[in-house]
Design an enzyme around this catalytic site. Structure first.
Site, short mmCIF file in Angstrom:
data_model
loop_
_atom_site.label_atom_id
_atom_site.label_comp_id
_atom_site.label_asym_id
_atom_site.label_seq_id
_atom_site.Cartn_x
_atom_site.Cartn_y
_atom_site.Cartn_z
N CYS A 23 -7.36 -0.85 1.51
CA CYS A 23 -6.35 -1.39 2.42
C CYS A 23 -6.95 -1.59 3.80
CB CYS A 23 -5.18 -0.40 2.49
SG CYS A 23 -3.94 -0.85 3.72
N CYS A 45 0.84 -1.20 0.00
CA CYS A 45 0.00 0.00 0.00
C CYS A 45 0.88 1.25 0.00
CB CYS A 45 -0.90 -0.03 1.23
SG CYS A 45 -1.86 1.48 1.44
N CYS A 82 -8.67 -5.62 -9.54
CA CYS A 82 -8.27 -4.62 -10.52
C CYS A 82 -7.81 -3.40 -9.71
CB CYS A 82 -9.49 -4.31 -11.38
SG CYS A 82 -9.15 -3.21 -12.74
N CYS A 97 0.36 3.24 3.52
CA CYS A 97 0.84 2.82 4.84
C CYS A 97 1.93 1.76 4.79
CB CYS A 97 -0.32 2.31 5.69
SG CYS A 97 -0.95 0.70 5.16
N CYS A 125 -5.05 1.06 6.45
CA CYS A 125 -5.22 2.52 6.47
C CYS A 125 -6.50 2.97 5.77
CB CYS A 125 -4.01 3.23 5.86
SG CYS A 125 -3.85 3.05 4.08
ZN LIG Z 1 -2.68 1.10 3.56
#
Ligand SMILES: [Zn+2]
Length: 135
Positions: free
Chosen positions: A101, A53, A124, A56, A104
């Protein structure tokens, strides 16, 4: 799809997000935008490694779950366990499953039930929402 409805382990204020992310990342990850298909270099990334991510740093996908979907967005058939969560997205007159995510809450992309076996899932994902770390 109300990010304010729950608290994530990693949280930042809107001003902090704007500082941490590029304008394009902010548009995609915090304002549920979508990058232009084919625009992200991660689409072509074929080395072994992990995608994390951009908000984060949490690892989200392994390179061995990436496949070429022909859509212009990096596509995966399975996330790392517990890395992402989904919500129902009813924007644009469609019912889609939004992916964010789990750490976060940043928007990553959507998942569709037309991927390859064995999972038959197609995550996707916007390339700008991820960082790639080669093994
Ligand atoms: Zn994240």
């Amino acid at each position: 799809m109300d990010d304010q409805a729950r608290t994530y382990p990693v949280t930042y204020t809107d001003a902090e997000w704007r500082q941490r992310l590029t304008p394009e990342q902010y548009r995609v990850m915090r304002a549920h935008g979508t990058e232009r298909p084919g625009s992200c270099a991660l689409l072509q990334e074929k080395r072994p490694g992990s995608f994390s991510c951009a908000g984060c740093g949490q690892p989200l996908f392994r390179s061995n779950r990436k496949f070429e979907s022909g859509t212009g967005w990096p596509s995966f058939d399975d996330p790392l366990e517990g890395a992402v969560e989904t919500t129902t997205d009813r924007s644009y007159g469609m019912v889609r499953t939004e992916v964010h995510c789990a750490r976060c809450g940043s928007h990553l992309g959507h998942v569709f039930p037309d991927g390859p076996p064995p999972s038959f899932q197609r995550y996707c994902i916007n390339g700008v929402a991820m960082d790639f770390h080669p093994d």
